[in-house]
Scaffold this motif. Sequence first.
Motif, PDB file in Angstrom:
ATOM      1  N   TYR A   1       0.831  -1.196   0.000  1.00  0.00           N
ATOM      2  CA  TYR A   1       0.000   0.000   0.000  1.00  0.00           C
ATOM      3  C   TYR A   1       0.870   1.251   0.000  1.00  0.00           C
ATOM      4  CZ  TYR A   1      -3.707   3.259   1.259  1.00  0.00           C
ATOM      5  OH  TYR A   1      -4.598   4.299   1.261  1.00  0.00           O
ATOM      6  N   ARG A   2       1.940   1.229   0.784  1.00  0.00           N
ATOM      7  CA  ARG A   2       2.814   2.391   0.918  1.00  0.00           C
ATOM      8  C   ARG A   2       3.452   2.746  -0.421  1.00  0.00           C
ATOM      9  NH1 ARG A   2       7.985   2.767   1.472  1.00  0.00           N
ATOM     10  NH2 ARG A   2       8.290   0.582   1.948  1.00  0.00           N
ATOM     11  N   VAL A   3       3.944   1.740  -1.160  1.00  0.00           N
ATOM     12  CA  VAL A   3       4.616   1.994  -2.441  1.00  0.00           C
ATOM     13  C   VAL A   3       3.628   2.534  -3.462  1.00  0.00           C
ATOM     14  CG1 VAL A   3       5.828   0.906  -4.369  1.00  0.00           C
ATOM     15  CG2 VAL A   3       6.416   0.288  -2.021  1.00  0.00           C
ATOM     16  N   ILE A   4       2.465   1.913  -3.580  1.00  0.00           N
ATOM     17  CA  ILE A   4       1.456   2.379  -4.545  1.00  0.00           C
ATOM     18  C   ILE A   4       0.967   3.770  -4.147  1.00  0.00           C
ATOM     19  CG2 ILE A   4      -0.807   1.912  -5.567  1.00  0.00           C
ATOM     20  CD1 ILE A   4       1.380   0.008  -6.494  1.00  0.00           C
ATOM     21  N   GLY A   5       0.803   4.002  -2.860  1.00  0.00           N
ATOM     22  CA  GLY A   5       0.397   5.324  -2.382  1.00  0.00           C
ATOM     23  C   GLY A   5       1.400   6.401  -2.761  1.00  0.00           C
ATOM     24  N   GLU A   6       2.686   6.076  -2.667  1.00  0.00           N
ATOM     25  CA  GLU A   6       3.730   7.036  -3.037  1.00  0.00           C
ATOM     26  C   GLU A   6       3.724   7.287  -4.549  1.00  0.00           C
ATOM     27  OE1 GLU A   6       6.644   9.833  -2.411  1.00  0.00           O
ATOM     28  OE2 GLU A   6       5.317   8.848  -0.984  1.00  0.00           O
ATOM     29  N   LEU A   7       3.523   6.228  -5.343  1.00  0.00           N
ATOM     30  CA  LEU A   7       3.422   6.400  -6.801  1.00  0.00           C
ATOM     31  C   LEU A   7       2.214   7.266  -7.159  1.00  0.00           C
ATOM     32  CD1 LEU A   7       4.352   2.828  -8.067  1.00  0.00           C
ATOM     33  CD2 LEU A   7       5.676   4.939  -8.380  1.00  0.00           C
ATOM     34  N   LYS A   8       1.110   7.068  -6.446  1.00  0.00           N
ATOM     35  CA  LYS A   8      -0.088   7.876  -6.695  1.00  0.00           C
ATOM     36  C   LYS A   8       0.176   9.338  -6.349  1.00  0.00           C
ATOM     37  CE  LYS A   8      -4.866   8.680  -5.402  1.00  0.00           C
ATOM     38  NZ  LYS A   8      -4.745   9.950  -6.067  1.00  0.00           N
ATOM     39  N   ARG A   9       0.882   9.579  -5.243  1.00  0.00           N
ATOM     40  CA  ARG A   9       1.209  10.954  -4.851  1.00  0.00           C
ATOM     41  C   ARG A   9       2.036  11.635  -5.938  1.00  0.00           C
ATOM     42  NH1 ARG A   9       4.977  14.021  -3.120  1.00  0.00           N
ATOM     43  NH2 ARG A   9       6.584  12.442  -2.991  1.00  0.00           N
ATOM     44  N   LEU A  10       3.034  10.933  -6.495  1.00  0.00           N
ATOM     45  CA  LEU A  10       3.854  11.499  -7.565  1.00  0.00           C
ATOM     46  C   LEU A  10       3.032  11.743  -8.831  1.00  0.00           C
ATOM     47  CD1 LEU A  10       7.125   9.418  -7.141  1.00  0.00           C
ATOM     48  CD2 LEU A  10       6.841  11.872  -6.729  1.00  0.00           C
ATOM     49  N   ALA A  11       2.155  10.806  -9.155  1.00  0.00           N
ATOM     50  CA  ALA A  11       1.303  10.974 -10.341  1.00  0.00           C
ATOM     51  C   ALA A  11       0.402  12.193 -10.183  1.00  0.00           C
ATOM     52  CB  ALA A  11       0.467   9.710 -10.557  1.00  0.00           C
ATOM     53  N   ASP A  12      -0.180  12.367  -8.999  1.00  0.00           N
ATOM     54  CA  ASP A  12      -1.035  13.530  -8.746  1.00  0.00           C
ATOM     55  C   ASP A  12      -0.232  14.831  -8.788  1.00  0.00           C
ATOM     56  OD1 ASP A  12      -3.197  11.839  -8.444  1.00  0.00           O
ATOM     57  OD2 ASP A  12      -3.189  11.914  -6.248  1.00  0.00           O
ATOM     58  N   LEU A  13       0.978  14.806  -8.224  1.00  0.00           N
ATOM     59  CA  LEU A  13       1.826  15.993  -8.180  1.00  0.00           C
ATOM     60  C   LEU A  13       2.188  16.474  -9.582  1.00  0.00           C
ATOM     61  CD1 LEU A  13       3.560  17.974  -6.428  1.00  0.00           C
ATOM     62  CD2 LEU A  13       5.409  16.306  -6.658  1.00  0.00           C
ATOM     63  N   TYR A  14       2.522  15.545 -10.478  1.00  0.00           N
ATOM     64  CA  TYR A  14       2.979  15.909 -11.816  1.00  0.00           C
ATOM     65  C   TYR A  14       1.897  15.769 -12.887  1.00  0.00           C
ATOM     66  CZ  TYR A  14       7.565  16.121  -9.750  1.00  0.00           C
ATOM     67  OH  TYR A  14       8.627  16.463  -8.967  1.00  0.00           O
ATOM     68  N   GLY A  15       0.694  15.360 -12.515  1.00  0.00           N
ATOM     69  CA  GLY A  15      -0.401  15.249 -13.471  1.00  0.00           C
ATOM     70  C   GLY A  15      -0.170  14.201 -14.546  1.00  0.00           C
ATOM     71  N   VAL A  16       0.399  13.086 -14.163  1.00  0.00           N
ATOM     72  CA  VAL A  16       0.677  12.014 -15.119  1.00  0.00           C
ATOM     73  C   VAL A  16       0.006  10.726 -14.643  1.00  0.00           C
ATOM     74  CG1 VAL A  16       2.892  12.982 -15.858  1.00  0.00           C
ATOM     75  CG2 VAL A  16       2.828  11.337 -13.967  1.00  0.00           C
ATOM     76  N   ALA A  17      -0.101   9.784 -15.542  1.00  0.00           N
ATOM     77  CA  ALA A  17      -0.618   8.460 -15.190  1.00  0.00           C
ATOM     78  C   ALA A  17       0.556   7.526 -14.958  1.00  0.00           C
ATOM     79  CB  ALA A  17      -1.496   7.917 -16.308  1.00  0.00           C
ATOM     80  N   VAL A  18       0.475   6.730 -13.929  1.00  0.00           N
ATOM     81  CA  VAL A  18       1.469   5.700 -13.658  1.00  0.00           C
ATOM     82  C   VAL A  18       0.744   4.370 -13.743  1.00  0.00           C
ATOM     83  CG1 VAL A  18       3.038   4.716 -11.947  1.00  0.00           C
ATOM     84  CG2 VAL A  18       2.832   7.203 -12.164  1.00  0.00           C
ATOM     85  N   VAL A  19       1.243   3.500 -14.598  1.00  0.00           N
ATOM     86  CA  VAL A  19       0.635   2.188 -14.778  1.00  0.00           C
ATOM     87  C   VAL A  19       1.555   1.156 -14.151  1.00  0.00           C
ATOM     88  CG1 VAL A  19      -0.158   0.469 -16.446  1.00  0.00           C
ATOM     89  CG2 VAL A  19      -0.480   2.911 -16.917  1.00  0.00           C
ATOM     90  N   CYS A  20       1.046   0.423 -13.185  1.00  0.00           N
ATOM     91  CA  CYS A  20       1.795  -0.649 -12.530  1.00  0.00           C
ATOM     92  C   CYS A  20       1.207  -1.977 -13.010  1.00  0.00           C
ATOM     93  CB  CYS A  20       1.670  -0.561 -11.014  1.00  0.00           C
ATOM     94  SG  CYS A  20       2.291   0.977 -10.347  1.00  0.00           S
ATOM     95  N   VAL A  21       2.064  -2.868 -13.424  1.00  0.00           N
ATOM     96  CA  VAL A  21       1.608  -4.167 -13.930  1.00  0.00           C
ATOM     97  C   VAL A  21       2.065  -5.242 -12.959  1.00  0.00           C
ATOM     98  CG1 VAL A  21       1.725  -5.800 -15.850  1.00  0.00           C
ATOM     99  CG2 VAL A  21       1.758  -3.336 -16.300  1.00  0.00           C
ATOM    100  N   THR A  22       1.147  -6.121 -12.612  1.00  0.00           N
ATOM    101  CA  THR A  22       1.474  -7.237 -11.729  1.00  0.00           C
ATOM    102  C   THR A  22       0.732  -8.477 -12.228  1.00  0.00           C
ATOM    103  OG1 THR A  22       1.561  -7.982  -9.426  1.00  0.00           O
ATOM    104  CG2 THR A  22      -0.400  -6.757 -10.088  1.00  0.00           C
ATOM    105  N   HIS A  23       1.019  -9.588 -11.631  1.00  0.00           N
ATOM    106  CA  HIS A  23       0.362 -10.834 -12.000  1.00  0.00           C
ATOM    107  C   HIS A  23      -0.860 -11.065 -11.121  1.00  0.00           C
ATOM    108  CE1 HIS A  23       3.540 -12.270 -14.663  1.00  0.00           C
ATOM    109  NE2 HIS A  23       4.372 -11.679 -13.826  1.00  0.00           N
ATOM    110  N   VAL A  24      -1.718 -11.947 -11.570  1.00  0.00           N
ATOM    111  CA  VAL A  24      -2.841 -12.365 -10.732  1.00  0.00           C
ATOM    112  C   VAL A  24      -2.457 -13.664 -10.041  1.00  0.00           C
ATOM    113  CG1 VAL A  24      -4.633 -11.224 -12.103  1.00  0.00           C
ATOM    114  CG2 VAL A  24      -3.960 -13.548 -12.664  1.00  0.00           C
ATOM    115  N   ARG A  25      -3.112 -13.918  -8.920  1.00  0.00           N
ATOM    116  CA  ARG A  25      -2.896 -15.175  -8.204  1.00  0.00           C
ATOM    117  C   ARG A  25      -3.428 -16.323  -9.048  1.00  0.00           C
ATOM    118  NH1 ARG A  25      -5.945 -16.048  -3.778  1.00  0.00           N
ATOM    119  NH2 ARG A  25      -7.558 -14.664  -4.502  1.00  0.00           N
ATOM    120  N   LYS A  26      -2.855 -17.481  -8.906  1.00  0.00           N
ATOM    121  CA  LYS A  26      -3.338 -18.646  -9.659  1.00  0.00           C
ATOM    122  C   LYS A  26      -4.612 -19.219  -9.047  1.00  0.00           C
ATOM    123  CE  LYS A  26       1.015 -19.644 -11.585  1.00  0.00           C
ATOM    124  NZ  LYS A  26       1.873 -20.421 -12.292  1.00  0.00           N
ATOM    125  N   MET A  27      -4.831 -18.962  -7.762  1.00  0.00           N
ATOM    126  CA  MET A  27      -6.027 -19.456  -7.108  1.00  0.00           C
ATOM    127  C   MET A  27      -7.247 -18.686  -7.626  1.00  0.00           C
ATOM    128  SD  MET A  27      -6.994 -19.651  -3.046  1.00  0.00           S
ATOM    129  CE  MET A  27      -5.353 -20.184  -2.656  1.00  0.00           C
TER     130      MET A  27
END
Length: 198
Positions: free
Chosen positions: A1-27
């Motif tokens: 949560y902390r890392v994504i929150g910090e990325l969101k803060r930077l995106a809001d500050l500079y008016g840009v979109a940040v796209v984070c890609v991750t995998h889904v669980r196999k379950m």
Amino acid sequence: YRVIGELKRLADLYGVAVVCVTHVRKMAADDPFDQVAGSTGLTGAADATVVLRRTRNENGAALHVTGRDVLESEYAVTFNTETCHWTLDGDSLTEAGQAANVARVADGVGDKAAAILALLAKHPDGLGPTDVGRQLDLPAGNAGTYLQRLEQSGRVHKVGRGKYRLAPVESVESVETNGGSVVPFPRITHFPHDHADD
């Protein structure tokens, strides 16, 4: 949560979109957003979350979207193995949403029932057994039986004497922001699979 929150803060500050890609669980999970790998903090901190869900070895998939400033939606998409692109099933978000709805309600039914559901999706005002039978080369009585069973299972609704249709799909064309302005969604027709050439 902390890392994504910090990325969101930077995106809001500079008016840009940040796209984070991750995998889904196999379950497996009923809710596609429960399949995002990691904690719920990943989806909780982000403004929007998009999950591409498909069955192994299938080219068709469902693109699920949720977030703070978007309506929760689902769109049918297909992977083109020649171009390596994901493409909406239809010419608009509305059509791709309808295709996703057909795929969802047709899950677990036989070929004839699935064909009836696909036909009803093309006729939003509904069809009766005679029209369904004529278009799918079925006796009207058999078409009527299929329609009644589909209604009993909750896959279609009766909309008058002898007429049936799929449940309506919400169309998402724009979103009102907290400031009151309306932001139209761009018309998305494909999703690049690999950005190596960008």
